[in-house]
Structure formats: structure tokens, C-alpha cells
Enzyme design. Structure first.
Site, PDB file in Angstrom:
ATOM      1  N   TYR A  19      40.296  33.353  54.494  1.00 31.00           N
ATOM      2  CA  TYR A  19      41.720  33.346  54.145  1.00 31.00           C
ATOM      3  C   TYR A  19      42.398  34.413  54.993  1.00 31.00           C
ATOM      4  CZ  TYR A  19      45.815  33.871  51.039  1.00 31.00           C
ATOM      5  OH  TYR A  19      47.072  33.940  50.511  1.00 31.00           O
ATOM      6  N   TYR A 173      41.650  29.407  39.938  1.00 29.91           N
ATOM      7  CA  TYR A 173      41.372  30.731  40.526  1.00 29.91           C
ATOM      8  C   TYR A 173      42.335  31.788  40.001  1.00 29.91           C
ATOM      9  CZ  TYR A 173      40.946  34.532  43.841  1.00 29.91           C
ATOM     10  OH  TYR A 173      40.774  35.783  44.376  1.00 29.91           O
ATOM     11  N   HIS A 174      43.621  31.505  40.103  1.00 32.13           N
ATOM     12  CA  HIS A 174      44.616  32.516  39.751  1.00 32.13           C
ATOM     13  C   HIS A 174      44.722  32.712  38.248  1.00 32.13           C
ATOM     14  CE1 HIS A 174      45.665  30.910  43.763  1.00 32.13           C
ATOM     15  NE2 HIS A 174      45.769  32.193  44.025  1.00 32.13           N
ATOM     16  N   LYS A 538      59.059  45.692  39.303  1.00 28.52           N
ATOM     17  CA  LYS A 538      58.381  45.223  40.513  1.00 28.52           C
ATOM     18  C   LYS A 538      59.434  44.935  41.580  1.00 28.52           C
ATOM     19  CE  LYS A 538      54.764  42.761  40.649  1.00 28.52           C
ATOM     20  NZ  LYS A 538      53.919  43.832  41.204  1.00 28.52           N
ATOM     21  N   ASP A 542      56.538  40.769  45.706  1.00 27.47           N
ATOM     22  CA  ASP A 542      55.175  40.743  45.174  1.00 27.47           C
ATOM     23  C   ASP A 542      55.183  40.214  43.746  1.00 27.47           C
ATOM     24  OD1 ASP A 542      52.521  41.348  44.394  1.00 27.47           O
ATOM     25  OD2 ASP A 542      53.147  43.346  43.770  1.00 27.47           O
ATOM     26  N   HIS A 544      52.274  39.587  41.873  1.00 21.72           N
ATOM     27  CA  HIS A 544      51.062  39.896  41.118  1.00 21.72           C
ATOM     28  C   HIS A 544      51.414  40.923  40.044  1.00 21.72           C
ATOM     29  CE1 HIS A 544      49.284  38.056  44.708  1.00 21.72           C
ATOM     30  NE2 HIS A 544      48.294  37.738  43.912  1.00 21.72           N
TER      31      HIS A 544
END
Length: 669
Positions: A19, A173-174, A538, A542, A544
Site C-alpha cells: 500500500y 478491516y477498518h 481534529k 484526518d 482516524h
């Protein structure tokens, strides 16, 4: 067959990717060509945050984010540069892109056509799972329903025009990165697949006879964590559940079309900043969990680099991850045998347990009306925040052992991490150069063609026509990423989902420490004359948000009044919120590598409003030299993934407020 492969022949190995992408299309192209020369068999393109969230490089929200966590793609010119010297028709390309997936696929098709290829020749994957973006990565743009419509449009287009393309990677996955247990990962990923397939079926673009072809092109992107046996069983559970679901709900009779097709990146959440060399064995074991079982083996694997918890990996680090795959595939005898897990009563029992739990949770999602309704109500987000909180509390208390983090912490100095060159840093000039290229591109295009193409895009969005053909026309006309997304924002609007932090008390761990922490918050509140108020924010793009959410939950549990409005805020918005809410402390979270520029912008906005004395703490993946610079600029504390003791962190935040207020600090909690 459970014995050796017939005739002693080895199975073909999985598709091997890394990746990657950073700085610019030109730099990423050079990296891709080097990786392909080293034996990589497919590309996995990482896009930067402005590209993922639909902004051009010169948009105010893109400041500091251009080229940081992936390659910036603003136009057809960038896409052509990205694949210069790489024959698109011969390449299997995976693109990690969601909200802007129709646009990036349109640019990819247009670039292929300019190389002389046809859409039917292309093969690869677009991630295109927008539902999990509301739960984890945060690169959504539009509300869930129009976003799902765009996903459905893309699937219908690719099934007919790009039949070898995987138009969606449903991403468990996430979900795991956001805290999902294996049961939740199974349930929410499969519920997402149901939402997508139902949307495609109900849209009417695809007739009933084509549904099996749609099902056959659905793929999954799965996480593999360190609990090796459980992860093996999770993959086998996915395989069984998908086979049953596609047969029973969608009437797919061909067993090959019902096959659970998935790729993997192993767990990045479990990579540690402390003793990062331990990440190598973690990566190997996690990979083994998804290639060991022949009947449930991954079709494609990409591995993180050992030092991703420290910063952006270098080409050498990515080469190491590729070599791990090659050793597994070509040196071991793994591919010479049938499924060595078949017939194991332990494996069968665990698989049955996971399936039962996942089906029960899927039934709850159905009761809420489906996955979209469960997103809009905040149910799934709260479940993930609660699971992630429980995981962190188990690490904090020592119940869950993490080598080098909460056990076996004594360590020699690692020669791998000495010196400033142990991670790759993106040159700040990359952003300026990308903006210059973008402005030059805008100046060379035909504005009438751009306007006409955008009008066609808007018309399709409004009247329900498939969005793909107008998007491809936009790509050829010279429309930019920001223009494409802005046109659709005008039709569909923006969206801010629930934060999920309203989960009640989760004070697991040492009760005495928690009681002491609450006492300190109460005493300090009394001393300053009102409840302590913390703004968690935040800045930038981003998405996350796990760390920010967990700090918000912990601080509220300790007695703070917490203000947290989710992701994607400008520095000006943060400063205004700090002023209007009268907070005692500002906590910023930045994991994209753009911390220096964003913190400086926030500080400037605070000073402009007379809040220059407001203390700031910062969390993120921050190299030591950057942390030193941030503290020199006035940041009171810097926290990174190695800081797992949140009781200590909250205690330090209380002391920072006390010192700012002229009170004596309490000291270590």
C-alpha cells in the site's frame, strides 16, 4: 482434498501488493515501478486526504495534508503521470478510495483510454465501501443514502462495462481498527454487503438475471489481528456465511459466484511504537492466519511496514514487507497442501461460535431497519466505541499483554530506529509544487468544455441517472477532483455522523486510581470556580478518530465536561469553539503527519481571539524531533501511540490546567 496437491504442484500464490503513494504522482510512479521490478504483482494506491475527501490541493482544508498519507490526484494529468510507463490494461490495481471512488475510477478509465486501452480490459479493485467511513476512517462527504446511490451506480456500470473489475471492497478491516470484535466485524461487514446489494437490486439498473454477476464481483477487504486461531476461524466463518447469504437472499446458484473473495492488510492497530522491531513477527503471524487455510485463503495480501507506528515507511521498509510475502509463498511448503484445518473440532467449534454471534448481531441490525439506519441512529458507532474502550482498558490494566508496551518493556536500543532517516518525511515543497501543477492545469484546459461536463454531472445527480458516464466525460474535459465533489455537494449536501462517545461509564481498571483521578478533577473544578471543560478537536482532513474518541470518553468518565464534534474542522472553527465554550484545555488529534502546520494554524487562530494562553495538548503519530519542536512552540504535552495509560494522561491534563490557573500540580496519578 486435505493431502498434498495433486501431482505435487503448488497452488498459485496470492496477489502481492504494498500500500503506497506519497508526495506527488511523479514520485509515486517511480516508487511503483521500483516495487514492480522487485516482484510485486499488483499495485495498491494510497491517495492523500484531500483526494479522498473531494478537495483540490489549494483548498483551505487541504493545507498541510497534500501528499502526506498518499498521492494527490487533482486531475486527469495527475492520473496519467501516476501510470506513466505502466500499461494500465496489464495491471491489477487496487485503489483505496471511497467517497470519491466514482471519480477516481473515471480518471483511471480516462487515463487507460488515453493509453489506447478499453474499459473492458481493465482489472482491479476500488474500495468504495462508504458505509464504514461513517464508522472508522472518516473520509465520507455526502449523507449515507446518496453515497450508497453512488456506490450502486458504480457497481452497475462496472458489471456491464468493466466486467473484470471489483467495484467494491466491503471493508471489515477498518471496523476492526475502530474496535470491532470478530463477531462485530463479521456482522457489520456482511450487513454492509446486504445494504449494498439491496441498493443495487432496488435501483433497477441491473435486472434479476444480472444479480449473480454482481455478487460475483463483490469482494471484501479483511483485517487479520494477532489472535491467530481466532483470525483463522473468522475467515472460515466469513466464507460459510457469505456462501449461505448469497444463496438464500439473492438466489445465486453457482458455487463459484458465491465464493468469498477477499484481500487482506494485516492489523495496523496492533503495531507498536515501543520496540517496533516486534512488529515484524506480528505481521508474519497475522499474515499466516489468512493464507494457512486453503479453502479460505486470501486472494491478495498487502502488509504494513514494521515502522508505520513511527511514521511514513521508506521504500526499504516496504521492500521488507514484500519479501515477507515472497518467503511465505516461495520458500515454505504452504502452497503444496490442501486445507490443513479441515476436520479440526477446535476450529469447527470456534467457527460455529463466531457465526452464531454474528447472526444474532445481524438480526439486531435488521430490526433497526438495516445498516444505513443503524449508522444514522448512531447504534453501530456506539458499539464500536464501547468495544474499543474495553480493549484499551484491558491493555491499561495489563489483562491484555502487549509485548514491549505493558510487559517486557526492558529493551536494548534498536539500530533500526536510530537517526533521523528511520522514517520517510514528505518534503514541504511537495504541496507547493502540486498546487502549482494544479493551477497550470486549470489554465490550459477549455473552460467551456469543463462547464458543459459539470452541467451533465449535476443533471445526472438530480435525475437519478448513472453517475459514471458523466464522470468520465468530466475527467476527459479537465474537471478537477474538487470541482467534481463540489458539484455533487451542491446536490446531495455534506454530512456529519454521530460521534459515538455517549456510551456511559467505562471505568475498568484500578478503581483506586480512577477514584483519585475523579477527586483531582473535582478539586480543580472547585478551585477554578466551575467544571473543567475540555475541547477535543481534529483539525484538517484526518478522519482516524479512535484516539480522540477514547480521550473524550475517558475525560468525561473522570469528571470533565467534554466538547467533541467529530472530525474535519478548520483551525478557525476550533478556535471559535474554544472561545464560545470557555474551555480550560484544548486537545488536538492529528494522525496524518500534518501536525506541525495544523498546530501552528490553530495557535495563530487562538492568538487572534485573545486565547494565546489556552493550553494545548496534542496526540498523533509524531516523531521525537517534531514533538520537541511542538513543545518549543508552546504545546503543553505531546502523546503518541506508546502512551497507553490514559489515567496518567488525564492526570497530566489536570495538572496542566492547574499550572495555567496558578495552582500547584498534583503529580503522577
Amino acid at each position: 482434498m486435505t493431502g498434498q496437491a495433486k501431482g505435487g504442484r503448488r497452488d498459485r500464490p496470492w496477489l502481492m501488493r504494498t500500500y503506497s503513494g506519497h508526495s506527488s504522482a511523479k514520485a509515486s510512479n517511480e516508487l511503483y515501478r521500483k516495487n514492480l521490478a522487485k516482484g510485486q504483482t499488483g499495485l495498491s494506491v494510497a491517495f492523500d486526504l484531500p483526494t479522498q475527501t473531494g478537495y483540490d490541493a489549494d483548498h483551505p482544508l487541504a493545507r498541510g495534508e497534500v501528499g502526506r498519507v498518499g498521492v494527490p490526484i487533482c486531475s486527469i494529468a495527475d492520473m496519467e503521470t501516476l501510470f506513466e510507463g505502466i500499461p494500465i490494461a496489464q495491471m491489477n490495481t487496487s485503489m483505496t478510495i471511497n467517497a470519491t471512488a466514482p471519480w477516481l475510477l473515471a480518471l483511471y478509465v480516462a487515463a487507460a483510454e488515453r493509453q489506447g486501452a478499453t474499459p473492458a480490459e481493465l482489472h482491479g479493485t476500488t474500495q468504495n465501501d462508504i458505509i464504514k467511513e461513517y464508522l472508522s476512517r472518516g473520509t465520507y462527504i455526502f449523507p449515507p443514502r446518496p453515497s450508497l446511490r453512488l456506490t450502486s451506480d458504480m457497481i452497475a456500470y462496472t458489471v456491464r462495462r468493466i466486467p473484470k473489475w471489483n467495484p467494491i471492497n466491503v471493508c471489515s478491516y477498518h471496523l476492526q481498527e475502530a474496535g470491532a470484535t470478530p463477531v462485530q466485524e463479521l456482522a457489520y461487514a456482511l450487513s454492509t454487503a446486504i445494504a449494498v446489494l439491496d441498493a443495487v437490486r432496488d435501483a433497477g439498473e441491473v435486472d434479476a438475471a444480472e444479480i449473480p454477476a454482481v455478487v460475483a464481483r463483490i469482494s471484501f477487504f479483511v483485517n487479520a489481528g494477532i489472535r491467530f486461531v481466532e483470525e483463522c476461524c473468522k475467515i472460515r466463518a466469513f466464507t460459510e456465511m457469505w456462501d449461505a447469504l448469497t444463496a438464500e437472499r439473492y438466489g445465486v446458484t453457482d458455487g463459484k459466484s458465491r465464493r468469498f473473495r477477499y484481500g487482506v492488510q494485516v492489523n495496523s492497530l496492533g503495531l507498536t511504537e515501543q520496540q517496533p522491531e516486534n512488529n515484524v513477527q506480528r505481521i508474519v503471524l497475522e499474515m499466516l492466519a489468512v493464507v494457512l487455510s486453503k479453502s479460505a485463503r486470501a486472494r491478495a495480501v498487502q502488509l504494513p511496514a514494521w515502522n508505520e507506528a513511527l511514521g511514513l515507511p521508506r521504500p526499504w521498509d516496504q521492500q521488507w514487507s514484500l519479501r515477507i510475502q515472497q518467503v511465505m509463498a516461495f520458500e515454505t511448503d504452504l502452497l503444496e497442501y490442501g486445507d490443513i484445518l479441515d476436520g479440526s473440532p477446535v476450529i469447527a467449534a470456534k467457527v460455529d461460535e463466531l457465526i452464531a454471534g454474528a447472526r444474532a448481531e445481524m438480526a439486531r441490525i435488521e430490526e433497526l431497519g438495516g445498516m444505513v439506519e443503524a449508522i444514522e441512529s448512531g447504534y453501530v458507532k456506539r458499539q464500536l466505541v464501547a468495544s474499543h474502550t474495553a480493549r484499551l482498558r484491558a491493555i491499561e490494566s495489563g489483562e491484555q499483554v502487549i509485548v514491549g508496551v505493558n510487559a517486557f518493556r526492558e529493551s536494548e536500543v534498536s539500530p533500526l530506529t536510530t537517526g533521523s532517516a528511520s522514517i520517510l518525511k514528505v518534503d514541504g515543497a511537495a504541496e507547493r509544487e502540486q498546487i502549482e501543477r494544479l493551477r497550470g492545469f486549470r489554465g490550459r484546459r477549455n473552460p467551456d468544455e469543463v462547464e458543459l461536463a459539470l452541467c451533465g454531472l449535476v443533471e445526472a445527480a438530480k435525475n437519478g441517472a448513472n453517475i459514471m458516464e458523466p464522470s468520465i466525460r468530466c475527467a476527459h474535459a479537465g474537471v478537477t477532483t474538487g470541482e467534481w465533489a463540489e458539484a455533487l455537494r451542491d446536490v446531495f449536501g455534506d454530512y456529519r455522523p454521530a460521534t459515538g462517545i455517549d456510551i456511559g461509564s467505562h471505568s475498568l481498571g484500578d478503581p483506586a486510581r480512577i477514584d483519585e483521578l475523579r477527586r483531582r478533577v473535582r478539586e480543580t473544578s472547585n478551585a477554578v470556580g466551575r467544571h473543567l471543560r475540555l475541547l477535543v478537536a481534529k483539525p484538517g482532513l484526518d478522519g482516524h478518530s479512535n484516539g480522540a474518541e477514547q480521550i473524550a470518553v475517558k475525560a468525561r468518565d473522570a469528571g470533565f465536561e467534554v466538547i467533541y464534534d467529530g472530525i474535519r474542522l478548520t483551525p478557525a472553527q476550533i478556535a471559535v469553539a474554544a472561545m464560545e465554550e470557555g474551555v480550560h484545555l484544548l486537545g488536538l488529534s492529528v494522525l496524518s503527519g500534518s501536525h506541525l502546520g495544523l498546530v501552528e494554524s490553530v495557535l495563530a487562530e487562538l492568538r487572534e481571539r485573545g486565547l494565546g494562553a489556552l493550553p494545548i495538548v496534542l496526540g498523533g503519530i509524531i516523531p521525537d524531533d517534531d514533538a520537541d519542536e511542538l513543545r518549543a512552540r508552546g504545546v503543553a504535552a505531546v502523546y503518541t501511540p506508546k502512551d497507553v495509560d490514559m489515567n496518567r494522561m488525564i492526570g497530566e491534563m489536570v495538572d496542566i490546567i492547574r499550572e495555567t490557573s496558578g495552582l500547584a500540580p498534583f503529580g503522577r496519578v
